[in-house]
Design a protein around this motif. Structure first.
Motif, PDB file in Angstrom:
ATOM      1  N   SER A  89       0.815  -1.219   0.000  1.00 46.19           N
ATOM      2  CA  SER A  89       0.000   0.000   0.000  1.00 46.19           C
ATOM      3  C   SER A  89       0.847   1.267   0.000  1.00 46.19           C
ATOM      4  CB  SER A  89      -0.925   0.018   1.216  1.00 46.19           C
ATOM      5  OG  SER A  89      -0.174   0.141   2.414  1.00 46.19           O
ATOM      6  N   GLN A  90       2.116   1.159   0.411  1.00 47.07           N
ATOM      7  CA  GLN A  90       3.068   2.278   0.445  1.00 47.07           C
ATOM      8  C   GLN A  90       2.654   3.389   1.413  1.00 47.07           C
ATOM      9  OE1 GLN A  90       3.308   3.320  -3.781  1.00 47.07           O
ATOM     10  NE2 GLN A  90       5.237   2.201  -3.923  1.00 47.07           N
ATOM     11  N   ILE A  91       1.784   3.079   2.346  1.00 47.94           N
ATOM     12  CA  ILE A  91       1.319   4.139   3.241  1.00 47.94           C
ATOM     13  C   ILE A  91       2.425   4.629   4.181  1.00 47.94           C
ATOM     14  CG2 ILE A  91      -1.102   3.457   3.172  1.00 47.94           C
ATOM     15  CD1 ILE A  91      -0.791   2.042   5.775  1.00 47.94           C
ATOM     16  N   PHE A  92       3.375   3.754   4.507  1.00 50.52           N
ATOM     17  CA  PHE A  92       4.450   4.189   5.392  1.00 50.52           C
ATOM     18  C   PHE A  92       5.416   5.105   4.651  1.00 50.52           C
ATOM     19  CE2 PHE A  92       7.820   3.928   8.533  1.00 50.52           C
ATOM     20  CZ  PHE A  92       7.114   3.832   9.719  1.00 50.52           C
ATOM     21  N   ASP A  93       5.660   4.817   3.379  1.00 50.91           N
ATOM     22  CA  ASP A  93       6.516   5.689   2.561  1.00 50.91           C
ATOM     23  C   ASP A  93       5.922   7.096   2.487  1.00 50.91           C
ATOM     24  OD1 ASP A  93       8.246   3.412   0.708  1.00 50.91           O
ATOM     25  OD2 ASP A  93       6.315   2.805   1.536  1.00 50.91           O
ATOM     26  N   ILE A  94       4.609   7.167   2.286  1.00 49.22           N
ATOM     27  CA  ILE A  94       3.930   8.458   2.191  1.00 49.22           C
ATOM     28  C   ILE A  94       3.975   9.180   3.534  1.00 49.22           C
ATOM     29  CG2 ILE A  94       1.688   9.566   1.809  1.00 49.22           C
ATOM     30  CD1 ILE A  94       1.125   7.297  -0.228  1.00 49.22           C
ATOM     31  N   GLU A  95       3.811   8.424   4.614  1.00 43.48           N
ATOM     32  CA  GLU A  95       3.853   9.030   5.945  1.00 43.48           C
ATOM     33  C   GLU A  95       5.215   9.674   6.217  1.00 43.48           C
ATOM     34  OE1 GLU A  95       3.102   7.908  10.655  1.00 43.48           O
ATOM     35  OE2 GLU A  95       2.926   6.362   9.126  1.00 43.48           O
ATOM     36  N   PHE A  97       7.260  11.062   4.055  1.00 39.96           N
ATOM     37  CA  PHE A  97       7.344  12.354   3.377  1.00 39.96           C
ATOM     38  C   PHE A  97       6.443  13.381   4.053  1.00 39.96           C
ATOM     39  CE2 PHE A  97       6.643  15.564   0.138  1.00 39.96           C
ATOM     40  CZ  PHE A  97       7.924  15.737  -0.360  1.00 39.96           C
ATOM     41  N   MET A  98       5.279  12.950   4.489  1.00 42.63           N
ATOM     42  CA  MET A  98       4.369  13.865   5.185  1.00 42.63           C
ATOM     43  C   MET A  98       5.021  14.428   6.442  1.00 42.63           C
ATOM     44  SD  MET A  98       1.447  15.406   5.721  1.00 42.63           S
ATOM     45  CE  MET A  98       0.171  14.754   4.662  1.00 42.63           C
ATOM     46  N   MET A  99       5.643  13.557   7.239  1.00 37.52           N
ATOM     47  CA  MET A  99       6.235  13.987   8.510  1.00 37.52           C
ATOM     48  C   MET A  99       7.495  14.819   8.312  1.00 37.52           C
ATOM     49  SD  MET A  99       4.421  12.904  11.139  1.00 37.52           S
ATOM     50  CE  MET A  99       5.588  12.973  12.498  1.00 37.52           C
ATOM     51  N   ARG A 104       6.162  19.852   8.256  1.00 38.07           N
ATOM     52  CA  ARG A 104       7.136  20.869   8.670  1.00 38.07           C
ATOM     53  C   ARG A 104       6.823  22.205   7.991  1.00 38.07           C
ATOM     54  NH1 ARG A 104      11.460  22.512   6.120  1.00 38.07           N
ATOM     55  NH2 ARG A 104      11.484  20.711   4.721  1.00 38.07           N
ATOM     56  N   LYS A 105       6.508  22.154   6.692  1.00 36.99           N
ATOM     57  CA  LYS A 105       6.198  23.377   5.959  1.00 36.99           C
ATOM     58  C   LYS A 105       4.867  23.985   6.401  1.00 36.99           C
ATOM     59  CE  LYS A 105       8.957  22.189   1.900  1.00 36.99           C
ATOM     60  NZ  LYS A 105       8.948  21.802   0.464  1.00 36.99           N
ATOM     61  N   MET A 106       3.886  23.129   6.727  1.00 39.02           N
ATOM     62  CA  MET A 106       2.612  23.640   7.241  1.00 39.02           C
ATOM     63  C   MET A 106       2.812  24.345   8.571  1.00 39.02           C
ATOM     64  SD  MET A 106       0.169  20.405   6.188  1.00 39.02           S
ATOM     65  CE  MET A 106      -1.080  20.787   7.423  1.00 39.02           C
ATOM     66  N   SER A 107       3.669  23.784   9.421  1.00 39.83           N
ATOM     67  CA  SER A 107       3.953  24.408  10.716  1.00 39.83           C
ATOM     68  C   SER A 107       4.605  25.776  10.531  1.00 39.83           C
ATOM     69  CB  SER A 107       4.874  23.499  11.546  1.00 39.83           C
ATOM     70  OG  SER A 107       4.240  22.283  11.864  1.00 39.83           O
ATOM     71  N   GLU A 108       5.502  25.865   9.550  1.00 40.97           N
ATOM     72  CA  GLU A 108       6.162  27.146   9.280  1.00 40.97           C
ATOM     73  C   GLU A 108       5.154  28.196   8.824  1.00 40.97           C
ATOM     74  OE1 GLU A 108       9.112  26.070   6.422  1.00 40.97           O
ATOM     75  OE2 GLU A 108      10.457  25.157   7.913  1.00 40.97           O
ATOM     76  N   LYS A 176       2.928  21.281  -6.308  1.00 40.50           N
ATOM     77  CA  LYS A 176       3.429  19.913  -6.445  1.00 40.50           C
ATOM     78  C   LYS A 176       3.131  19.068  -5.203  1.00 40.50           C
ATOM     79  CE  LYS A 176       7.162  20.756  -9.762  1.00 40.50           C
ATOM     80  NZ  LYS A 176       8.625  20.673 -10.007  1.00 40.50           N
ATOM     81  N   GLN A 177       2.895  19.725  -4.061  1.00 44.15           N
ATOM     82  CA  GLN A 177       2.566  18.970  -2.843  1.00 44.15           C
ATOM     83  C   GLN A 177       1.322  18.120  -3.065  1.00 44.15           C
ATOM     84  OE1 GLN A 177       3.795  18.650   0.340  1.00 44.15           O
ATOM     85  NE2 GLN A 177       5.598  19.954   0.105  1.00 44.15           N
ATOM     86  N   LYS A 178       0.368  18.646  -3.816  1.00 45.65           N
ATOM     87  CA  LYS A 178      -0.892  17.930  -4.026  1.00 45.65           C
ATOM     88  C   LYS A 178      -0.686  16.662  -4.849  1.00 45.65           C
ATOM     89  CE  LYS A 178      -4.458  20.557  -4.733  1.00 45.65           C
ATOM     90  NZ  LYS A 178      -5.512  21.388  -5.387  1.00 45.65           N
ATOM     91  N   LEU A 179       0.308  16.679  -5.716  1.00 44.91           N
ATOM     92  CA  LEU A 179       0.539  15.523  -6.575  1.00 44.91           C
ATOM     93  C   LEU A 179       1.033  14.314  -5.791  1.00 44.91           C
ATOM     94  CD1 LEU A 179       2.328  17.304  -9.571  1.00 44.91           C
ATOM     95  CD2 LEU A 179      -0.100  16.724  -9.337  1.00 44.91           C
ATOM     96  N   ILE A 180       1.694  14.568  -4.655  1.00 44.28           N
ATOM     97  CA  ILE A 180       2.259  13.482  -3.854  1.00 44.28           C
ATOM     98  C   ILE A 180       1.150  12.664  -3.196  1.00 44.28           C
ATOM     99  CG2 ILE A 180       3.748  12.953  -1.878  1.00 44.28           C
ATOM    100  CD1 ILE A 180       5.053  15.768  -2.518  1.00 44.28           C
ATOM    101  N   TYR A 181       0.077  13.337  -2.821  1.00 46.55           N
ATOM    102  CA  TYR A 181      -1.009  12.682  -2.070  1.00 46.55           C
ATOM    103  C   TYR A 181      -2.236  12.507  -2.964  1.00 46.55           C
ATOM    104  CZ  TYR A 181       2.174  14.472   1.445  1.00 46.55           C
ATOM    105  OH  TYR A 181       3.298  14.779   2.169  1.00 46.55           O
ATOM    106  N   TRP A 182      -2.011  11.950  -4.148  1.00 50.18           N
ATOM    107  CA  TRP A 182      -3.100  11.849  -5.126  1.00 50.18           C
ATOM    108  C   TRP A 182      -4.075  10.730  -4.794  1.00 50.18           C
ATOM    109  CZ3 TRP A 182      -3.746   7.325  -7.902  1.00 50.18           C
ATOM    110  CH2 TRP A 182      -2.674   6.428  -7.895  1.00 50.18           C
ATOM    111  N   ARG A 183      -3.699   9.833  -3.899  1.00 54.55           N
ATOM    112  CA  ARG A 183      -4.609   8.746  -3.570  1.00 54.55           C
ATOM    113  C   ARG A 183      -4.599   8.500  -2.066  1.00 54.55           C
ATOM    114  NH1 ARG A 183      -1.341   3.300  -5.515  1.00 54.55           N
ATOM    115  NH2 ARG A 183       0.326   3.418  -3.980  1.00 54.55           N
ATOM    116  N   GLY A 184      -5.725   8.014  -1.576  1.00 58.37           N
ATOM    117  CA  GLY A 184      -5.808   7.674  -0.165  1.00 58.37           C
ATOM    118  C   GLY A 184      -5.483   6.208   0.052  1.00 58.37           C
ATOM    119  N   ILE A 185      -5.730   5.722   1.239  1.00 61.50           N
ATOM    120  CA  ILE A 185      -5.419   4.330   1.557  1.00 61.50           C
ATOM    121  C   ILE A 185      -6.304   3.383   0.749  1.00 61.50           C
ATOM    122  CG2 ILE A 185      -6.995   4.190   3.530  1.00 61.50           C
ATOM    123  CD1 ILE A 185      -4.885   2.477   4.932  1.00 61.50           C
TER     124      ILE A 185
END
Length: 245
Positions: A89-95, A97-99, A104-108, A176-185
């Motif tokens: 599912s690659q959900i850990f790989d996506i997590e 990049f998210m973390m 980090r950028k959202m916090s900034e 480009k951030q949106k392209l990374i999360y193009w699909r959910g679980i």
């Protein structure tokens, strides 16, 4: 425990992580202890380990001793269907990049944190995220059986609103951030094992509803019929719509 077989989880590795996190090369770890960070059944897609490190560091001419608690979040280590499902599912790989990037950028953008600090990401398998332990700051997991009172529910919704607003602002700034999360679980490429996992959850719900004293069997039958098409319906419902907020 599975993590006890991970040879690199030792004082030397933990020392490097803390040195990087604290930006202090004088830190020397003298002891490390590890234990499960969650109760059995509380975490499904990863293995959580709380690592407490005792270390020394220089403060001027003096040497002081401190302790620091870290959370090691592993992609499932033990071989088996659970690990295969998470890897596919690659959900850990996506997590990761998210973390390490998006949050980090959202916090900034917000000027305040929306997540724990990420100290290190190990990109060789077993994948591992090493993050700040928020327990020393008095954060606690709510009891999922009792739920939240109004005060805490309001706090959670406000936090989600800030999170959502920050994500929209970041996507405006970095499309480009949106392209990374193009699909959910759940999506058309969801592994069969994961589809069956959710189907089993729907059937489990039907078994519970059947115990209801009023109309239990009636609604349980409807839920069981839905279980056969649940995955298709969920995939359609979760498809991203770029023309919506």
């Amino acid at each position: 425990m599975a993590y006890e077989t991970v040879a690199w989880l030792n004082a030397d590795f933990t020392e490097k992580v803390i040195q990087l996190a604290e930006v202090d090369s004088t830190i020397k770890v003298i002891d490390v202890s590890a234990k499960p960070a969650t109760a059995a059944g509380d975490n499904y897609t990863s293995d959580m380990v709380r690592v407490v490190a005792e270390f020394t560091r220089k403060q001027g001419k003096a040497k002081v001793t401190e302790k620091k608690s870290l959370l090691f979040k592993f992609e499932p280590i033990d071989e088996g269907p659970r690990k295969e499902m998470i890897v596919k599912s690659q959900i850990f790989d996506i997590e990761i990049f998210m973390m390490t990037n998006t949050l980090r950028k959202m916090s900034e953008l917000l000027g305040s944190r929306v997540s724990a600090q990420t100290y290190y990401a190990k990109l060789e398998r077993p994948l591992c995220l090493i993050i700040e332990d928020l327990a020393p700051l008095n954060f606690r997991m709510a009891n999922r059986h009792t739920g939240l009172d109004k005060e805490h529910a309001t706090l959670a919704v406000r936090g989600l609103a800030r999170f959502h607003a920050a994500s929209v602002a970041l996507c405006d700034k970095e499309p480009k951030q949106k392209l990374i999360y193009w699909r959910g679980i759940l999506n058309e490429e969801t592994p069969e094992e994961l589809s069956q996992f959710f189907k089993a959850g729907v059937l489990g719900l039907a078994d519970e509803v059947e115990k209801w004293p009023q109309d239990g069997k009636r609604y349980a039958e409807k839920i069981r019929k839905f279980a056969e098409k649940a995955h298709r319906v969920e995939v359609q419902a979760l498809k991203r719509k770029d023309d919506e907020f």
